[in-house]
Design a protein around this motif. Structure first.
Motif, PDB file in Angstrom:
ATOM      1  N   SER A 259      38.943  38.222  26.130  1.00 19.37           N
ATOM      2  CA  SER A 259      39.834  37.514  27.048  1.00 19.37           C
ATOM      3  C   SER A 259      41.149  38.275  27.245  1.00 19.37           C
ATOM      4  O   SER A 259      41.665  38.366  28.370  1.00 19.37           O
ATOM      5  CB  SER A 259      40.127  36.110  26.512  1.00 19.37           C
ATOM      6  N   GLU A 260      41.673  38.853  26.157  1.00 21.11           N
ATOM      7  CA  GLU A 260      42.913  39.622  26.286  1.00 21.11           C
ATOM      8  C   GLU A 260      42.710  40.859  27.163  1.00 21.11           C
ATOM      9  O   GLU A 260      43.533  41.165  28.033  1.00 21.11           O
ATOM     10  CB  GLU A 260      43.406  40.044  24.896  1.00 21.11           C
ATOM     11  N   TRP A 261      41.614  41.559  26.953  1.00 21.71           N
ATOM     12  CA  TRP A 261      41.373  42.759  27.746  1.00 21.71           C
ATOM     13  C   TRP A 261      41.070  42.407  29.198  1.00 21.71           C
ATOM     14  O   TRP A 261      41.406  43.158  30.103  1.00 21.71           O
ATOM     15  CB  TRP A 261      40.242  43.571  27.121  1.00 21.71           C
ATOM     16  N   SER A 262      40.435  41.263  29.428  1.00 21.59           N
ATOM     17  CA  SER A 262      40.182  40.821  30.812  1.00 21.59           C
ATOM     18  C   SER A 262      41.492  40.635  31.567  1.00 21.59           C
ATOM     19  O   SER A 262      41.602  40.997  32.745  1.00 21.59           O
ATOM     20  CB  SER A 262      39.387  39.518  30.805  1.00 21.59           C
ATOM     21  N   LYS A 263      42.483  40.084  30.890  1.00 21.15           N
ATOM     22  CA  LYS A 263      43.795  39.912  31.530  1.00 21.15           C
ATOM     23  C   LYS A 263      44.420  41.263  31.876  1.00 21.15           C
ATOM     24  O   LYS A 263      44.997  41.439  32.953  1.00 21.15           O
ATOM     25  CB  LYS A 263      44.724  39.122  30.606  1.00 21.15           C
ATOM     26  N   HIS A 264      44.307  42.227  30.954  1.00 26.43           N
ATOM     27  CA  HIS A 264      44.860  43.563  31.223  1.00 26.43           C
ATOM     28  C   HIS A 264      44.136  44.243  32.386  1.00 26.43           C
ATOM     29  O   HIS A 264      44.770  44.903  33.215  1.00 26.43           O
ATOM     30  CB  HIS A 264      44.760  44.425  29.964  1.00 26.43           C
ATOM     31  N   VAL A 265      42.810  44.071  32.429  1.00 33.05           N
ATOM     32  CA  VAL A 265      42.040  44.688  33.511  1.00 33.05           C
ATOM     33  C   VAL A 265      42.442  44.106  34.860  1.00 33.05           C
ATOM     34  O   VAL A 265      42.589  44.833  35.849  1.00 33.05           O
ATOM     35  CB  VAL A 265      40.525  44.508  33.252  1.00 33.05           C
ATOM     36  N   GLU A 266      42.618  42.789  34.919  1.00 33.26           N
ATOM     37  CA  GLU A 266      43.061  42.159  36.173  1.00 33.26           C
ATOM     38  C   GLU A 266      44.470  42.611  36.536  1.00 33.26           C
ATOM     39  O   GLU A 266      44.801  42.764  37.712  1.00 33.26           O
ATOM     40  CB  GLU A 266      43.004  40.644  36.042  1.00 33.26           C
ATOM     41  N   GLU A 267      45.302  42.816  35.538  1.00 29.30           N
ATOM     42  CA  GLU A 267      46.671  43.251  35.796  1.00 29.30           C
ATOM     43  C   GLU A 267      46.695  44.661  36.380  1.00 29.30           C
ATOM     44  O   GLU A 267      47.522  44.964  37.251  1.00 29.30           O
ATOM     45  CB  GLU A 267      47.477  43.197  34.497  1.00 29.30           C
ATOM     46  N   TYR A 268      45.800  45.529  35.891  1.00 26.86           N
ATOM     47  CA  TYR A 268      45.763  46.920  36.352  1.00 26.86           C
ATOM     48  C   TYR A 268      44.547  47.179  37.251  1.00 26.86           C
ATOM     49  O   TYR A 268      44.025  48.294  37.271  1.00 26.86           O
ATOM     50  CB  TYR A 268      45.717  47.864  35.141  1.00 26.86           C
TER      51      TYR A 268
ATOM     52  N   TYR B 296      44.236  53.125  33.715  1.00 22.29           N
ATOM     53  CA  TYR B 296      44.164  52.286  32.524  1.00 22.29           C
ATOM     54  C   TYR B 296      43.038  52.743  31.600  1.00 22.29           C
ATOM     55  O   TYR B 296      43.174  52.711  30.370  1.00 22.29           O
ATOM     56  CB  TYR B 296      43.967  50.829  32.934  1.00 22.29           C
ATOM     57  N   MET B 297      41.907  53.175  32.180  1.00 23.33           N
ATOM     58  CA  MET B 297      40.821  53.719  31.363  1.00 23.33           C
ATOM     59  C   MET B 297      41.246  54.995  30.648  1.00 23.33           C
ATOM     60  O   MET B 297      40.908  55.218  29.477  1.00 23.33           O
ATOM     61  CB  MET B 297      39.598  53.985  32.239  1.00 23.33           C
ATOM     62  N   LEU B 298      42.005  55.839  31.338  1.00 21.98           N
ATOM     63  CA  LEU B 298      42.537  57.041  30.691  1.00 21.98           C
ATOM     64  C   LEU B 298      43.401  56.671  29.492  1.00 21.98           C
ATOM     65  O   LEU B 298      43.300  57.269  28.405  1.00 21.98           O
ATOM     66  CB  LEU B 298      43.354  57.859  31.690  1.00 21.98           C
TER      67      LEU B 298
ATOM     68  N   ALA C 178      51.856  58.895  30.199  1.00 25.20           N
ATOM     69  CA  ALA C 178      51.818  59.484  31.542  1.00 25.20           C
ATOM     70  C   ALA C 178      50.661  58.935  32.357  1.00 25.20           C
ATOM     71  O   ALA C 178      50.765  58.748  33.573  1.00 25.20           O
ATOM     72  CB  ALA C 178      51.714  61.001  31.435  1.00 25.20           C
ATOM     73  N   ALA C 179      49.523  58.664  31.689  1.00 26.39           N
ATOM     74  CA  ALA C 179      48.376  58.104  32.400  1.00 26.39           C
ATOM     75  C   ALA C 179      48.616  56.668  32.824  1.00 26.39           C
ATOM     76  O   ALA C 179      48.151  56.223  33.881  1.00 26.39           O
ATOM     77  CB  ALA C 179      47.132  58.180  31.516  1.00 26.39           C
ATOM     78  N   LEU C 180      49.361  55.913  32.008  1.00 28.19           N
ATOM     79  CA  LEU C 180      49.608  54.501  32.315  1.00 28.19           C
ATOM     80  C   LEU C 180      50.769  54.293  33.278  1.00 28.19           C
ATOM     81  O   LEU C 180      50.889  53.216  33.882  1.00 28.19           O
ATOM     82  CB  LEU C 180      49.869  53.736  31.014  1.00 28.19           C
ATOM     83  N   ALA C 181      51.624  55.291  33.438  1.00 28.09           N
ATOM     84  CA  ALA C 181      52.834  55.140  34.261  1.00 28.09           C
ATOM     85  C   ALA C 181      52.547  54.743  35.710  1.00 28.09           C
ATOM     86  O   ALA C 181      53.229  53.848  36.244  1.00 28.09           O
ATOM     87  CB  ALA C 181      53.654  56.434  34.213  1.00 28.09           C
ATOM     88  N   PRO C 182      51.562  55.335  36.409  1.00 27.89           N
ATOM     89  CA  PRO C 182      51.319  54.913  37.793  1.00 27.89           C
ATOM     90  C   PRO C 182      50.977  53.431  37.932  1.00 27.89           C
ATOM     91  O   PRO C 182      51.424  52.765  38.861  1.00 27.89           O
ATOM     92  CB  PRO C 182      50.141  55.793  38.222  1.00 27.89           C
ATOM     93  N   GLY C 183      50.189  52.921  37.004  1.00 25.04           N
ATOM     94  CA  GLY C 183      49.863  51.497  37.054  1.00 25.04           C
ATOM     95  C   GLY C 183      51.066  50.613  36.847  1.00 25.04           C
ATOM     96  O   GLY C 183      51.218  49.582  37.511  1.00 25.04           O
TER      97      GLY C 183
END
Length: 332
Positions: free
Chosen positions: A223-232, A239-241, A314-319
């Protein structure tokens, strides 16, 4: 004279009474007489109440029957659904078993085409479970690598994909082993390719049979990761990187949970191929000093962890920037 007048009045009164009585009787006979309005209204209300009571009684009598019918229909539909699910689960398990058997057959084929080894060497030809196993396997493979170049490479690749497909630990030692056996560009490509292919096969297996198991055993993480996936969602590749470069979630859990929470397979595969590159660089460098290592933790120094952290940020910065701009637009 007065007597006559009195008798006439009495007669006239009797005649008037008789006339009124006859008039009322004729009205009753002709249907012209009606009861008072209040009495008529009370009768009508009484009839309405009786009808309402009758309807309520009929509904109360029919409700258990309707409920029984609904419950029977729902139970029949649920049983039908459970039967369909059982069939789908059996079919999926057959597919998984087929893939596992095919993988084992491939492993046996690799062992069969491998050059003849002596008894001392054969005992080290196995998937390494610790750094000492990796050292001994590296010595055996290095002896035959030049003469049986593609056979050795094919064997390591098959073992790597096998471990990734069925979420079996040990791929880190194979990454270090590839760094020891081959030059940097070849080793890096092989590790990224094996990781992406094995993780995608694991994704496929989870998509077939693992949905309920994952939600049952790891409901909070899912459930926590589902929220992060919807956010990004708009920057899911980045986010996968980030996930592949950081130890926030283990790789086997990412492989199993990705199809459950709606990560597209092409984003998953490409994000895995590119995301494992920075950690693979560290493993390849560690492979150059494999014979000097005492444990797998020697591969990761504070400097290498700092480099991984910078790459992950650096990978997460664009999101993060996209989400920030979206929030500003909503406020505006």
């Amino acid at each position: 004279m007065s007597t006559l007048i009195h008798n006439g009045a009495i007669a006239a009164a009797d005649k008037g009474l008789t006339t009124a009585t006859s008039t009322e009787t004729s009205n009753l006979m002709n249907g012209k007489h009606r009861p008072p309005k209040k009495h008529e209204q009370s009768l009508e209300d009484h009839r309405v109440h009786q009808q309402q009571h009758q309807q309520q009684d009929e509904q109360q009598q029919s409700t258990p029957q309707k409920q029984a019918a609904v419950s029977s229909s729902s139970s029949s539909s649920s049983s039908a659904m459970s039967a369909d699910e059982r069939k789908a689960t059996r079919r999926s398990l057959v597919i998984v078993a087929g893939i596992f058997i095919a993988s084992l057959a491939t492993m046996c084929y690799v062992y069969a085409i491998f050059p003849e080894l002596n008894a001392a060497e054969k005992q080290h030809l196995k998937i390494p479970r610790d750094i000492q196993d990796a050292k001994m396997l590296a010595k055996v493979l290095d002896r035959y690598k030049d003469m049986y170049y593609f056979e050795v490479m094919f064997g390591v690749v098959v073992a790597y994909v096998f471990l990734q497909t069925f979420a079996i630990p040990g791929s880190l030692f194979l990454s270090i082993l590839l760094g020891f056996l081959y030059k940097f560009p070849i080793a890096l490509f092989l590790i990224c390719f094996c990781s992406a292919l094995g993780a995608t096969l694991c994704y496929t297996l989870s998509n077939l049979v693992g949905r309920r198991l994952i939600r049952h055993f790891w409901p909070k993480k899912t459930s926590e990761w589902s929220k992060h996936v919807e956010e990004y969602r708009d920057s899911l590749f980045n986010y996968m990187l980030f996930l592949r470069m950081t130890p926030i979630l283990p790789n086997w859990f990412i492989n199993l949970a990705s199809p459950v929470i709606g990560v597209p397979v092409h984003t998953f595969a490409l994000g895995t191929f590119c995301g494992v590159a920075p950690p693979s660089v560290i493993a390849i460098q560690a492979g150059k000093t494999l014979q000097k290592m005492t444990s797998s933790s020697d591969a990761f120094s504070w400097t290498s962890m700092g480099v991984l952290t910078v790459c992950a940020c650096a990978a997460l910065a664009p999101g993060l920037l996209k989400n920030k701009f979206k929030s500003k637009k909503k406020v505006a």
